[in-house]
Motif scaffolding. Structure first.
Motif, PDB file in Angstrom:
ATOM      1  N   GLU A   1       1.045   4.142  -3.055  1.00 14.41           N
ATOM      2  CA  GLU A   1       0.762   5.571  -2.860  1.00 14.41           C
ATOM      3  C   GLU A   1       1.953   6.429  -3.271  1.00 14.41           C
ATOM      4  O   GLU A   1       1.787   7.475  -3.908  1.00 14.41           O
ATOM      5  CB  GLU A   1       0.435   5.835  -1.387  1.00 14.41           C
ATOM      6  CG  GLU A   1      -0.964   5.434  -1.012  1.00 14.41           C
ATOM      7  CD  GLU A   1      -1.286   5.813   0.424  1.00 14.41           C
ATOM      8  OE1 GLU A   1      -0.940   5.043   1.326  1.00 14.41           O
ATOM      9  OE2 GLU A   1      -1.854   6.884   0.635  1.00 14.41           O
TER      10      GLU A   1
ATOM     11  N   ALA B   1       2.215   9.998   8.430  1.00 11.27           N
ATOM     12  CA  ALA B   1       1.235  10.756   9.221  1.00 11.27           C
ATOM     13  C   ALA B   1      -0.193  10.374   8.812  1.00 11.27           C
ATOM     14  O   ALA B   1      -1.064  10.193   9.669  1.00 11.27           O
ATOM     15  CB  ALA B   1       1.469  12.246   9.039  1.00 11.27           C
TER      16      ALA B   1
ATOM     17  N   ASP C   1       6.156   4.276  13.965  1.00 13.84           N
ATOM     18  CA  ASP C   1       4.709   4.357  14.199  1.00 13.84           C
ATOM     19  C   ASP C   1       4.089   2.973  14.342  1.00 13.84           C
ATOM     20  O   ASP C   1       3.378   2.682  15.305  1.00 13.84           O
ATOM     21  CB  ASP C   1       4.043   5.044  12.996  1.00 13.84           C
ATOM     22  CG  ASP C   1       3.910   6.533  13.221  1.00 13.84           C
ATOM     23  OD1 ASP C   1       4.160   6.982  14.338  1.00 13.84           O
ATOM     24  OD2 ASP C   1       3.572   7.242  12.243  1.00 13.84           O
TER      25      ASP C   1
ATOM     26  N   GLU D   1      -5.207   7.557  10.136  1.00 17.07           N
ATOM     27  CA  GLU D   1      -6.236   6.586   9.747  1.00 17.07           C
ATOM     28  C   GLU D   1      -6.354   5.493  10.812  1.00 17.07           C
ATOM     29  O   GLU D   1      -7.449   5.088  11.182  1.00 17.07           O
ATOM     30  CB  GLU D   1      -5.884   5.965   8.390  1.00 17.07           C
ATOM     31  CG  GLU D   1      -7.017   5.088   7.875  1.00 17.07           C
ATOM     32  CD  GLU D   1      -6.731   4.493   6.508  1.00 17.07           C
ATOM     33  OE1 GLU D   1      -5.625   4.691   5.974  1.00 17.07           O
ATOM     34  OE2 GLU D   1      -7.630   3.819   5.981  1.00 17.07           O
ATOM     35  N   ARG D   2      -5.193   5.033  11.311  1.00 17.91           N
ATOM     36  CA  ARG D   2      -5.213   4.004  12.354  1.00 17.91           C
ATOM     37  C   ARG D   2      -5.914   4.505  13.617  1.00 17.91           C
ATOM     38  O   ARG D   2      -6.529   3.750  14.342  1.00 17.91           O
ATOM     39  CB  ARG D   2      -3.779   3.577  12.667  1.00 17.91           C
ATOM     40  CG  ARG D   2      -3.616   2.115  12.799  1.00 17.91           C
ATOM     41  CD  ARG D   2      -2.210   1.647  12.963  1.00 17.91           C
ATOM     42  NE  ARG D   2      -1.286   2.617  13.454  1.00 17.91           N
ATOM     43  CZ  ARG D   2      -0.270   3.129  12.754  1.00 17.91           C
ATOM     44  NH1 ARG D   2      -0.076   2.743  11.527  1.00 17.91           N
ATOM     45  NH2 ARG D   2       0.547   4.009  13.280  1.00 17.91           N
TER      46      ARG D   2
ATOM     47  N   HIS E   1      -1.212   7.542   7.501  1.00 14.35           N
ATOM     48  CA  HIS E   1      -1.496   6.178   7.971  1.00 14.35           C
ATOM     49  C   HIS E   1      -1.776   6.172   9.477  1.00 14.35           C
ATOM     50  O   HIS E   1      -2.643   5.461   9.954  1.00 14.35           O
ATOM     51  CB  HIS E   1      -0.316   5.251   7.640  1.00 14.35           C
ATOM     52  CG  HIS E   1      -0.231   4.937   6.175  1.00 14.35           C
ATOM     53  ND1 HIS E   1       0.251   3.746   5.693  1.00 14.35           N
ATOM     54  CD2 HIS E   1      -0.583   5.653   5.084  1.00 14.35           C
ATOM     55  CE1 HIS E   1       0.198   3.754   4.366  1.00 14.35           C
ATOM     56  NE2 HIS E   1      -0.294   4.907   3.982  1.00 14.35           N
ATOM     57  N   ARG E   2      -1.008   6.989  10.204  1.00 13.59           N
ATOM     58  CA  ARG E   2      -1.192   7.068  11.662  1.00 13.59           C
ATOM     59  C   ARG E   2      -2.578   7.633  11.985  1.00 13.59           C
ATOM     60  O   ARG E   2      -3.293   7.108  12.846  1.00 13.59           O
ATOM     61  CB  ARG E   2      -0.095   7.960  12.242  1.00 13.59           C
ATOM     62  CG  ARG E   2      -0.102   8.063  13.754  1.00 13.59           C
ATOM     63  CD  ARG E   2       1.081   8.857  14.268  1.00 13.59           C
ATOM     64  NE  ARG E   2       1.163  10.212  13.740  1.00 13.59           N
ATOM     65  CZ  ARG E   2       2.163  10.673  12.999  1.00 13.59           C
ATOM     66  NH1 ARG E   2       3.171   9.890  12.699  1.00 13.59           N
ATOM     67  NH2 ARG E   2       2.167  11.926  12.563  1.00 13.59           N
TER      68      ARG E   2
ATOM     69  N   ARG F   1       0.835  -1.201   0.000  1.00 12.20           N
ATOM     70  CA  ARG F   1       0.000   0.000   0.000  1.00 12.20           C
ATOM     71  C   ARG F   1       0.875   1.257   0.000  1.00 12.20           C
ATOM     72  O   ARG F   1       0.609   2.197  -0.754  1.00 12.20           O
ATOM     73  CB  ARG F   1      -0.919  -0.007   1.233  1.00 12.20           C
ATOM     74  CG  ARG F   1      -1.736   1.235   1.309  1.00 12.20           C
ATOM     75  CD  ARG F   1      -2.672   1.265   2.483  1.00 12.20           C
ATOM     76  NE  ARG F   1      -3.000   2.645   2.780  1.00 12.20           N
ATOM     77  CZ  ARG F   1      -3.750   3.006   3.803  1.00 12.20           C
ATOM     78  NH1 ARG F   1      -4.254   2.100   4.617  1.00 12.20           N
ATOM     79  NH2 ARG F   1      -4.004   4.279   4.021  1.00 12.20           N
TER      80      ARG F   1
ATOM     81  N   GLU G   1      10.387   6.014   9.839  1.00 12.95           N
ATOM     82  CA  GLU G   1       9.235   6.706  10.427  1.00 12.95           C
ATOM     83  C   GLU G   1       8.010   5.777  10.458  1.00 12.95           C
ATOM     84  O   GLU G   1       7.282   5.730  11.447  1.00 12.95           O
ATOM     85  CB  GLU G   1       8.938   7.959   9.617  1.00 12.95           C
ATOM     86  CG  GLU G   1       8.227   8.994  10.459  1.00 12.95           C
ATOM     87  CD  GLU G   1       8.214  10.357   9.813  1.00 12.95           C
ATOM     88  OE1 GLU G   1       9.168  10.681   9.097  1.00 12.95           O
ATOM     89  OE2 GLU G   1       7.225  11.084  10.032  1.00 12.95           O
ATOM     90  N   TYR G   2       7.834   5.043   9.384  1.00 14.77           N
ATOM     91  CA  TYR G   2       6.748   4.053   9.356  1.00 14.77           C
ATOM     92  C   TYR G   2       6.965   3.005  10.447  1.00 14.77           C
ATOM     93  O   TYR G   2       6.038   2.635  11.165  1.00 14.77           O
ATOM     94  CB  TYR G   2       6.711   3.335   8.003  1.00 14.77           C
ATOM     95  CG  TYR G   2       5.822   3.993   6.982  1.00 14.77           C
ATOM     96  CD1 TYR G   2       4.440   4.014   7.163  1.00 14.77           C
ATOM     97  CD2 TYR G   2       6.339   4.573   5.844  1.00 14.77           C
ATOM     98  CE1 TYR G   2       3.613   4.614   6.228  1.00 14.77           C
ATOM     99  CE2 TYR G   2       5.523   5.174   4.905  1.00 14.77           C
ATOM    100  CZ  TYR G   2       4.162   5.191   5.101  1.00 14.77           C
ATOM    101  OH  TYR G   2       3.335   5.779   4.184  1.00 14.77           O
TER     102      TYR G   2
ATOM    103  N   SER H   1      -9.965   6.024   4.372  1.00 19.81           N
ATOM    104  CA  SER H   1      -9.417   6.138   3.019  1.00 19.81           C
ATOM    105  C   SER H   1      -9.939   5.024   2.133  1.00 19.81           C
ATOM    106  O   SER H   1     -10.463   4.016   2.623  1.00 19.81           O
ATOM    107  CB  SER H   1      -7.888   6.088   3.070  1.00 19.81           C
ATOM    108  OG  SER H   1      -7.454   4.783   3.319  1.00 19.81           O
TER     109      SER H   1
ATOM    110  N   HIS I   1       2.597   1.047  17.714  1.00 19.21           N
ATOM    111  CA  HIS I   1       1.185   0.632  17.696  1.00 19.21           C
ATOM    112  C   HIS I   1       1.069  -0.880  17.938  1.00 19.21           C
ATOM    113  O   HIS I   1       0.250  -1.329  18.741  1.00 19.21           O
ATOM    114  CB  HIS I   1       0.573   1.000  16.340  1.00 19.21           C
ATOM    115  CG  HIS I   1      -0.827   0.525  16.163  1.00 19.21           C
ATOM    116  ND1 HIS I   1      -1.889   1.104  16.803  1.00 19.21           N
ATOM    117  CD2 HIS I   1      -1.335  -0.500  15.430  1.00 19.21           C
ATOM    118  CE1 HIS I   1      -2.993   0.463  16.477  1.00 19.21           C
ATOM    119  NE2 HIS I   1      -2.694  -0.512  15.640  1.00 19.21           N
TER     120      HIS I   1
END
Lengths: 279, 103
Positions: free
Chosen positions: A27, B49, A55, B54-55, B51-52, A23, A51-52, B61, A59
């Motif tokens: 994008e 940002a 995050d 949205e989570r 994706h965060r 995904r 950065e991904y 989306s 999570h």
């Protein structure tokens, strides 16, 4: 190598799951096609991948802690139900092998306490860091707490089943059968709950920062963790001793209180650094 | 400027999407346009940002096709709109306080 290929490699290097990777790349590809010059302003693939990972890793670790605590709650209910219902299942007198019986009893006392403390610490840290990316060291601590809590929970369920087996001769048959079934189900549930924690470990962000200690968990100003551990051990020991006095057996209460306080300190010495209670 | 901007990026994205749904590239363009070119982050930073957000349930989306290309379009959820309003209030109070001190 194209920018998208570089980003793909960087994302894989950080352990981003395949579906999420697809995904992201789709994008980014669309963005770069919209404006070919954008590549120069897009940022380094390694930094974006990190950065991904920061995050997603945070999570995933928080989610794993919540899942684990929920599963531990159910296992705790099984344990409590077995403990309470045993009062109606004849006293446990005869054991098949005294050593195994004693081992099961010891594990039934120690393992649930380790499980509860580690699970509660994981939950507290996960709640405190909600909505924020955590440093790598803190993610490691959170995952360790979750896994230690789950492993101790599985040991508790195993000990409960062993206890039922060892004392089967004197305990009522319905209790042994119910205990085997519920302990096995709870152990399987705990194993299933460890999957999110294992998956969270595959995401590897690199974020500088400390792992924190027990004061970060409690939101208190910093201090000496050992002083804190001694205060907790003293409070727990006093509570157990007081319970003995209330039950009319002060000597037994005092002995159990001292043992409980010593176990508290031993646990802190053995697991304190590993579980991020002290630096 | 860019380091300060990172702390507010989530709110700025919510504000851009309050007008209409958009894809990542359009959001970045709108951010630059509304700030008169002052907000010029590395463009790739917007996607983590998004994706965060949205989570967290603040954005939703879906893929859309336009001119034979698939694009991920983001829109504000009800929760996202409420968060934006609360951020606006917080920012208003904060900036008024800073202005009062600096004046």
């Amino acid at each position: 190598m194209s920018y998208v290929d570089e980003l793909s490699r960087a994302l894989a290097h950080r352990g981003i799951p395949r579906a999420t990777r697809r995904r992201i790349l789709s994008e980014v590809d669309d963005h770069l096609r919209s404006e070919p010059d954008a590549q120069e302003r897009f940022g380094s693939p390694a930094a974006i991948a990190n950065e991904y990972a920061a995050d997603l890793g945070s999570h995933a670790c928080r989610r794993a802690a919540f899942v684990a605590f929920s599963a531990l709650g159910l296992a705790g209910a099984v344990y409590a139900a077995a403990f309470v219902s045993q009062a109606f299942a004849n006293p446990p007198t005869e054991t098949l092998a005294p050593t195994l019986g004693a081992l099961a009893l010891a594990a039934m006392v120690v393992a649930p306490q380790v499980s509860f403390v580690a699970g509660a610490l994981a939950l507290v840290r996960a709640l405190r860091r909600r909505g924020r990316a955590m440093p790598t060291a803190e993610l490691t601590v959170l995952r360790r707490r979750t896994l230690v809590a789950l492993a101790s929970g599985v040991v508790t369920m195993g000990a409960l089943a062993l206890y039922g087996y060892e004392f089967a001769a004197s305990l009522a048959g319905w209790w042994s059968t119910a205990t085997y079934a519920s302990a096995t189900s709870a152990a399987l549930l705990l194993l299933a709950a460890s999957v999110p924690a294992a998956r969270a470990g595959r995401i590897r962000p690199e974020v500088a920062g400390p792992a924190g200690d027990v004061f970060d968990d409690l939101g208190l100003a910093g201090g000496d963790p050992w002083h804190f551990a001694c205060s907790v051990a003293l409070a727990v020991g006093a509570a157990v001793a007081l319970a003995g006095i209330v039950q009319g057996d002060p000597i037994d209460g005092l002995v159990r209180g001292i043992l409980e306080a010593a176990a508290c300190l031993a646990g802190f010495a053995a697991l304190g650094r590993y579980l991020g209670l002290r630096r | 400027m860019n380091e300060e901007l990172k702390g507010h990026l989530d709110s700025l994205i919510l504000a851009v999407l309050a007008a209409e749904p958009a894809h990542g590239y359009a959001i970045m363009q709108e951010l630059k346009a509304r700030s008169g070119g002052a907000f010029d982050l590395p463009e790739g930073t917007i996607y983590p940002a998004l994706h965060r957000l949205e989570r967290s349930g603040l954005l939703a989306s879906g893929w859309s096709s336009a001119s034979g290309r698939r694009r991920r379009v983001y829109r504000l959820t009800r929760r996202g709109r409420a968060r934006l309003e609360s951020r606006k209030r917080e920012w208003g109070a904060f900036s008024r306080a800073v202005d009062a001190v600096l004046a």
